[in-house]
Scaffold this active site. Structure first.
Site, PDB file in Angstrom:
ATOM      1  N   ASN A  85      45.913  40.615  38.855  1.00 41.50           N
ATOM      2  CA  ASN A  85      45.207  41.897  38.979  1.00 41.50           C
ATOM      3  C   ASN A  85      46.013  42.955  39.726  1.00 41.50           C
ATOM      4  O   ASN A  85      45.480  43.983  40.108  1.00 41.50           O
ATOM      5  CB  ASN A  85      43.824  41.705  39.612  1.00 41.50           C
ATOM      6  CG  ASN A  85      43.900  41.217  41.042  1.00 41.50           C
ATOM      7  OD1 ASN A  85      44.980  41.046  41.611  1.00 41.50           O
ATOM      8  ND2 ASN A  85      42.748  41.003  41.649  1.00 41.50           N
ATOM      9  N   HIS A 127      48.885  48.669  43.482  1.00 40.90           N
ATOM     10  CA  HIS A 127      48.091  47.560  44.025  1.00 40.90           C
ATOM     11  C   HIS A 127      48.977  46.325  44.025  1.00 40.90           C
ATOM     12  O   HIS A 127      49.323  45.799  42.966  1.00 40.90           O
ATOM     13  CB  HIS A 127      46.839  47.315  43.168  1.00 40.90           C
ATOM     14  CG  HIS A 127      46.031  46.122  43.595  1.00 40.90           C
ATOM     15  ND1 HIS A 127      45.406  45.277  42.701  1.00 40.90           N
ATOM     16  CD2 HIS A 127      45.751  45.630  44.835  1.00 40.90           C
ATOM     17  CE1 HIS A 127      44.775  44.313  43.373  1.00 40.90           C
ATOM     18  NE2 HIS A 127      44.969  44.515  44.651  1.00 40.90           N
ATOM     19  N   GLY A 138      39.104  50.180  40.254  1.00 40.27           N
ATOM     20  CA  GLY A 138      38.219  49.521  39.299  1.00 40.27           C
ATOM     21  C   GLY A 138      39.068  48.708  38.345  1.00 40.27           C
ATOM     22  O   GLY A 138      40.094  48.156  38.710  1.00 40.27           O
ATOM     23  N   HIS A 141      43.702  45.284  52.146  1.00 43.58           N
ATOM     24  CA  HIS A 141      42.370  44.697  52.007  1.00 43.58           C
ATOM     25  C   HIS A 141      42.370  43.172  52.167  1.00 43.58           C
ATOM     26  O   HIS A 141      41.408  42.509  51.800  1.00 43.58           O
ATOM     27  CB  HIS A 141      41.655  45.135  50.726  1.00 43.58           C
ATOM     28  CG  HIS A 141      42.423  44.969  49.453  1.00 43.58           C
ATOM     29  ND1 HIS A 141      42.603  46.013  48.574  1.00 43.58           N
ATOM     30  CD2 HIS A 141      43.024  43.902  48.884  1.00 43.58           C
ATOM     31  CE1 HIS A 141      43.289  45.578  47.528  1.00 43.58           C
ATOM     32  NE2 HIS A 141      43.559  44.309  47.687  1.00 43.58           N
ATOM     33  N   PHE A 192      48.839  45.964  39.873  1.00 41.26           N
ATOM     34  CA  PHE A 192      49.169  46.984  38.880  1.00 41.26           C
ATOM     35  C   PHE A 192      49.752  48.214  39.536  1.00 41.26           C
ATOM     36  O   PHE A 192      49.667  48.402  40.749  1.00 41.26           O
ATOM     37  CB  PHE A 192      47.909  47.386  38.094  1.00 41.26           C
ATOM     38  CG  PHE A 192      46.823  48.018  38.955  1.00 41.26           C
ATOM     39  CD1 PHE A 192      45.774  47.251  39.450  1.00 41.26           C
ATOM     40  CD2 PHE A 192      46.855  49.377  39.273  1.00 41.26           C
ATOM     41  CE1 PHE A 192      44.783  47.823  40.254  1.00 41.26           C
ATOM     42  CE2 PHE A 192      45.868  49.947  40.073  1.00 41.26           C
ATOM     43  CZ  PHE A 192      44.833  49.169  40.567  1.00 41.26           C
ATOM     44  N   HIS A 248      36.348  46.517  48.432  1.00 39.43           N
ATOM     45  CA  HIS A 248      37.748  46.685  47.993  1.00 39.43           C
ATOM     46  C   HIS A 248      37.919  46.784  46.478  1.00 39.43           C
ATOM     47  O   HIS A 248      38.993  47.135  46.001  1.00 39.43           O
ATOM     48  CB  HIS A 248      38.634  45.554  48.534  1.00 39.43           C
ATOM     49  CG  HIS A 248      38.701  44.327  47.676  1.00 39.43           C
ATOM     50  ND1 HIS A 248      37.589  43.614  47.278  1.00 39.43           N
ATOM     51  CD2 HIS A 248      39.765  43.683  47.118  1.00 39.43           C
ATOM     52  CE1 HIS A 248      37.964  42.583  46.540  1.00 39.43           C
ATOM     53  NE2 HIS A 248      39.271  42.591  46.414  1.00 39.43           N
TER      54      HIS A 248
END
Lengths: 154, 479
Positions: free
Chosen positions: B201, B233, B377, B327, B203, B402
């Protein structure tokens, strides 16, 4: 962009005795074998399947791994961690594991294995952050029926 | 476990059994049903049993089950009361976090160049897994510098602007990092991963501000409507994962030495004031610095990409760092509990620090505004920019959510997308996707995730984060 998807979905199990687990955020495997060394061997191939997206290919390069732990769940975790470390850092993908010997001893259980493999022609499809203790199982469900479950943090 | 509804957005898990404090979960009626569909609530209860916990064991509206600690969980421990430190309360990806850059470009200026921009980013920034993507191979001495200096190391070698550092949580460097506590194996895993996105996840997303909720705050952040933005991220990569793994192994054994009785082995922990605790803290801070450096290098390369594609100096294009925030971490922070100021180890696992206006740890530019918070998202819908609030500071140790959390397993997601041309589907929505693995894209499609807008709405209405703007994706780079 490589648009191919992992093998092993829709119920396919490309490695005998290994099936992929459904887990919301991560990935995992369930492994079955009729003997404990075979369970460890299949689990290693299953872990590499999770990382590569396809079963690992055989190869000519030889490596030996030795791992020790106090019990089988911890041994399985450490074993898979070593197999995945070779893949991630050294680019060595074990296509076969033979022989694999387990030896109980005073400080726990020892595992010694010969791995044959080499660089994978495929890029891994996912990065395995760790082999977790979550739902980690290694048990003999019935005589001659060994079972393992491992979840990998991705 | 029975929850008591406190109001439209708060649920209390009353202290019971071995819990030392109540649980407090932020959710509306719809989200709470999701939350109760997995063992998250039980995990909130388990965390509440740990020694030295103060306040509440907290669950954010995006909470879902993790290893020991839930993801989306916050818990604070007082060392004066035997409080613990736990790698499971930080996560494998130490200092996984998000940074946001803004540009002087408007969305309609970027669209005609989007494909070329995404191609350039994909060339400059290694994404995905495996050998052959490495562009920065560090010596042992270099790695040591990274572990001590964090983002400052990257700026020193010409990757970024000095003023970037004040826009990073803790100035991009955690003091007290101890590279000697980072194992050889961790160094091996991280030696060639600085400046890489990773996979899963993680990116890089080029986007734009499509909705503004607080015009004054958006103006101050440089995020007016139409502004093109860039998210990164990512975290501490293989080095951080190994630090966590190494620490878990130590603590699984050490926990018994301290007489800590765990309801779940994966809550392995030791007192903060113990040799093992101090060793982990030193290593964790080092790994956190690695993550700061990682995102800083990627930020620099993003600036380079924009300068190349738009054939203009990066300063002309703006490309300022809005903020960079973690996070997944544990930090020593001062908070008031029961009217008394205390130094606490605040564990945020899948939860973002969100300090309020006036907090001395915020950069001058944001002292009156509050700390920016970024809630990504999925790759097809939207993300949000929030600000920290006084309410959050009082209730959640200055923490908020987060992200959205998955609603489908990766396998299910791949099954449901089999046969679809995902790249074309995204292109039809005006989103350019670049990925090293089609399988990753299949696993990360929007329908695999919950709607982050629901999570953000709860946070906003509960007063533990204040909405500023919504961002939409233009281009997404995945590993």
């Amino acid at each position: 962009m490589d648009s191919s998807l992992d093998a092993g979905t829709d119920g396919e199990t490309p490695i005998e005795g290994v099936e992929a687990l459904d887990h919301t955020a991560d990935v995992g495997i369930r492994v079955m074998a009729d003997a404990l060394p075979e369970l460890y061997r299949r689990a290693a191939l299953g872990a590499l399947w999770m990382a590569l997206g396809v079963p690992p290919d055989p190869g000519e390069e030889v490596r030996t791994l030795e791992v020790t732990a106090g019990d089988h769940p911890d041994l399985m975790r450490r074993w898979l961690r070593e197999v995945l470390f070779l893949q991630e850092v050294e680019g060595f993908v074990a296509g076969s594991v033979d022989p694999l010997d387990l030896t109980p001893g005073p400080s726990g259980i020892g595992l010694v294995a010969t791995l044959r493999g080499g660089p994978s022609p495929r890029h891994p499809v996912r990065e395995i952050k760790g082999v977790t203790w979550h739902g980690l199982q290694v048990e003999e469900r019935r005589p001659g029926e060994w079972f393992a479950q491992v979840i990998f943090d991705v | 476990m029975k929850l008591e509804r406190l109001d439209d957005h708060r649920w209390r898990l009353p202290r019971q059994g071995r819990m030392r404090v109540d649980g407090l979960i932020f959710a509306d009626d719809r989200l709470i049903r999701d939350i109760q569909g997995d063992p998250s609530v039980e995990q909130v209860a388990n965390v509440a049993t740990l020694p030295g916990i103060v306040g509440h064991s907290i669950g954010m509206p995006d909470i879902h089950w993790g290893y020991g600690f839930p993801i989306g969980g916050v818990a604070a421990f007082d060392p004066e009361e035997g409080g613990i430190i736990s790698p499971g309360g930080v996560g494998y990806d130490i200092n996984c976090g998000v940074r946001l850059h803004r540009s002087n470009l408007q969305v309609e200026e970027v669209r005609p160049h989007l494909a070329r921009l995404m191609d350039d980013l994909f060339q400059r920034i290694p994404a995905g897994v495996g050998r052959g993507y490495r562009k920065f191979v560090l010596s042992d001495a270099d790695v040591r510098e990274v572990l001590v200096k964090g983002a400052a190391w990257a700026v020193e070698i010409g990757h970024g602007r000095p003023q970037d550092l004040e826009r990073i949580e803790d100035g991009g460097t955690l003091a007290g990092a101890d590279p000697d506590q980072v194992s050889r194996r961790a160094v091996q895993r991280g030696r060639d991963q600085v400046g890489t996105v990773g996979s899963g996840n993680h990116f890089i997303e080029v986007g734009w501000v499509d909705q503004v909720f607080d015009p004054e705050a958006a103006e101050l952040l440089g995020l007016t409507r139409g502004t093109v933005t860039i998210f990164v991220h990512s975290g501490s990569r293989g080095l951080g994962y190994q630090v966590c793994d190494d620490a878990l192994e130590v603590m699984m054994t050490a926990v018994g030495k301290y007489g800590i009785d765990l309801p779940d082995k994966q809550l392995a922990c030791v007192p903060v004031r113990s040799p093992e605790g101090e060793d982990y803290i030193g290593a964790m801070r080092a790994a956190a610095n690695y993550a700061f450096a990682n995102r800083q290098v990627m930020g620099h390369r993003i600036r380079e990409a924009f300068a190349a594609v738009f054939d203009a100096p990066e300063e002309t294009l703006g490309m300022e760092l809005v903020y960079d925030v973690a996070h997944n971490n544990a930090k020593l922070e001062r908070h008031a509990v029961d009217g008394r100021e205390r130094d606490l180890w605040v564990h945020r696992k899948g939860a973002t620090r969100a300090f309020p206006p006036g907090h001395p740890d915020l950069p001058e530019a944001y002292r009156e505004l509050g700390q920016p918070v970024f809630i990504p998202g999925d790759m097809g819908r939207y993300s949000f920019v929030l600000l920290g609030t006084p309410g959050g500071y009082a209730e959640t140790f200055g923490s908020t959510c987060h992200g959205a959390g998955r609603r489908k397993s990766r396998r299910q997601s791949k099954r449901d997308t089999r046969g679809r041309d995902l790249k074309r589907e995204f292109a039809e929505q005006g989103i350019e996707v670049r990925a090293s693995s089609g399988a990753t894209v299949a696993e990360e499609v929007p329908e695999a995730y919950k709607d982050v807008a629901e999570v953000v709405e709860v946070v906003h209405r509960a007063g533990i984060g204040r909405k500023v703007a919504r961002l939409r994706p233009l281009g997404v780079l995945k590993g």
